[in-house]
Design a protein around this motif. Structure first.
Motif, PDB file in Angstrom:
ATOM      1  N   UNK A   1      31.837  56.264  32.223  1.00 41.43           N
ATOM      2  CA  UNK A   1      31.869  54.910  31.356  1.00 41.43           C
ATOM      3  C   UNK A   1      31.500  53.749  31.968  1.00 41.43           C
ATOM      4  N   UNK A   2      30.355  53.238  31.286  1.00 41.47           N
ATOM      5  CA  UNK A   2      29.814  52.173  31.693  1.00 41.47           C
ATOM      6  C   UNK A   2      29.980  50.817  31.038  1.00 41.47           C
ATOM      7  N   UNK A   3      30.932  50.945  29.960  1.00 44.43           N
ATOM      8  CA  UNK A   3      31.071  49.618  29.153  1.00 44.43           C
ATOM      9  C   UNK A   3      31.765  48.698  29.819  1.00 44.43           C
ATOM     10  N   UNK A   4      31.785  47.241  29.261  1.00 39.53           N
ATOM     11  CA  UNK A   4      32.632  46.359  29.990  1.00 39.53           C
ATOM     12  C   UNK A   4      34.022  46.541  29.623  1.00 39.53           C
ATOM     13  N   UNK A   5      34.828  46.841  30.476  1.00 38.59           N
ATOM     14  CA  UNK A   5      36.282  46.773  30.389  1.00 38.59           C
ATOM     15  C   UNK A   5      36.931  45.544  31.201  1.00 38.59           C
ATOM     16  N   UNK A   6      37.665  44.984  30.446  1.00 37.37           N
ATOM     17  CA  UNK A   6      38.237  43.780  31.058  1.00 37.37           C
ATOM     18  C   UNK A   6      39.682  44.090  31.248  1.00 37.37           C
ATOM     19  N   UNK A   7      40.322  43.632  32.412  1.00 37.37           N
ATOM     20  CA  UNK A   7      41.755  43.697  32.787  1.00 37.37           C
ATOM     21  C   UNK A   7      41.990  42.368  33.686  1.00 37.37           C
ATOM     22  N   UNK A   8      43.285  42.185  33.726  1.00 39.11           N
ATOM     23  CA  UNK A   8      43.775  41.180  34.453  1.00 39.11           C
ATOM     24  C   UNK A   8      44.756  41.579  35.565  1.00 39.11           C
ATOM     25  N   UNK A   9      44.936  41.123  36.751  1.00 42.45           N
ATOM     26  CA  UNK A   9      46.153  41.502  37.485  1.00 42.45           C
ATOM     27  C   UNK A   9      46.341  40.157  38.203  1.00 42.45           C
ATOM     28  N   UNK A  10      47.462  40.392  38.832  1.00 44.09           N
ATOM     29  CA  UNK A  10      48.302  39.226  39.521  1.00 44.09           C
ATOM     30  C   UNK A  10      48.438  39.595  40.884  1.00 44.09           C
ATOM     31  N   UNK A  11      48.150  39.048  41.998  1.00 46.85           N
ATOM     32  CA  UNK A  11      48.107  39.468  43.207  1.00 46.85           C
ATOM     33  C   UNK A  11      49.453  38.523  43.802  1.00 46.85           C
ATOM     34  N   UNK A  12      50.389  38.935  44.238  1.00 48.95           N
ATOM     35  CA  UNK A  12      51.333  38.190  44.857  1.00 48.95           C
ATOM     36  C   UNK A  12      51.719  38.891  46.324  1.00 48.95           C
ATOM     37  N   UNK A  13      51.323  37.972  47.345  1.00 45.20           N
ATOM     38  CA  UNK A  13      51.459  38.592  48.697  1.00 45.20           C
ATOM     39  C   UNK A  13      52.923  38.764  48.817  1.00 45.20           C
ATOM     40  N   UNK A  14      53.204  39.820  49.490  1.00 43.91           N
ATOM     41  CA  UNK A  14      54.526  40.354  49.636  1.00 43.91           C
ATOM     42  C   UNK A  14      55.094  39.557  51.060  1.00 43.91           C
ATOM     43  N   UNK A  15      56.461  38.890  50.589  1.00 43.59           N
ATOM     44  CA  UNK A  15      57.089  38.340  51.900  1.00 43.59           C
ATOM     45  C   UNK A  15      57.814  39.278  52.648  1.00 43.59           C
ATOM     46  N   UNK A  16      57.414  39.363  53.822  1.00 40.64           N
ATOM     47  CA  UNK A  16      58.015  40.281  54.762  1.00 40.64           C
ATOM     48  C   UNK A  16      59.471  40.058  54.877  1.00 40.64           C
ATOM     49  N   UNK A  17      59.830  38.981  54.770  1.00 39.62           N
ATOM     50  CA  UNK A  17      61.260  38.604  55.079  1.00 39.62           C
ATOM     51  C   UNK A  17      62.223  38.982  53.871  1.00 39.62           C
ATOM     52  N   UNK A  18      61.748  39.146  52.798  1.00 37.27           N
ATOM     53  CA  UNK A  18      62.359  39.417  51.698  1.00 37.27           C
ATOM     54  C   UNK A  18      63.006  40.981  51.597  1.00 37.27           C
ATOM     55  N   UNK A  19      64.215  40.913  51.202  1.00 34.07           N
ATOM     56  CA  UNK A  19      64.888  42.498  50.945  1.00 34.07           C
ATOM     57  C   UNK A  19      64.045  43.076  49.782  1.00 34.07           C
ATOM     58  N   UNK A  20      63.991  44.595  49.911  1.00 38.31           N
ATOM     59  CA  UNK A  20      63.336  45.440  48.922  1.00 38.31           C
ATOM     60  C   UNK A  20      63.998  45.130  47.497  1.00 38.31           C
TER      61      UNK A  20
END
Length: 69
Positions: A25-44
């Motif tokens: 498939x070579x059609x234009x496919x648009x999608x969005x994402x949000x990158x949120x860096x993981x804070x290593x000090x946060x509990x799961x």
């Protein structure tokens, strides 16, 4: 889609390896994402809650943008 790579379980995977039917498939496919860096000090559980809060905050915006299309 051949140029899209994802991180799955700490491995880099080509999108078309996961969804081979998208390989030609070579059609234009648009999608969005949000990158949120993981804070290593946060509990799961705190990280999961934080991620859920972000998704919930974005839902109304995405529904407004894409419900009428």
């Amino acid at each position: 889609m051949n140029s899209l790579y994802l991180v799955v379980a700490n491995d880099i995977v080509r999108y078309t390896d996961i969804y081979p039917e998208m390989n030609d498939i070579n059609e234009d496919i648009h999608f969005y994402y949000v990158f949120v860096p993981k804070n290593s000090s946060m509990k799961r559980t705190d990280w999961i809650n934080y991620r859920t809060e972000i998704v919930e905050a974005l839902k109304p915006i995405m529904k407004e943008l894409y419900t009428n299309t």
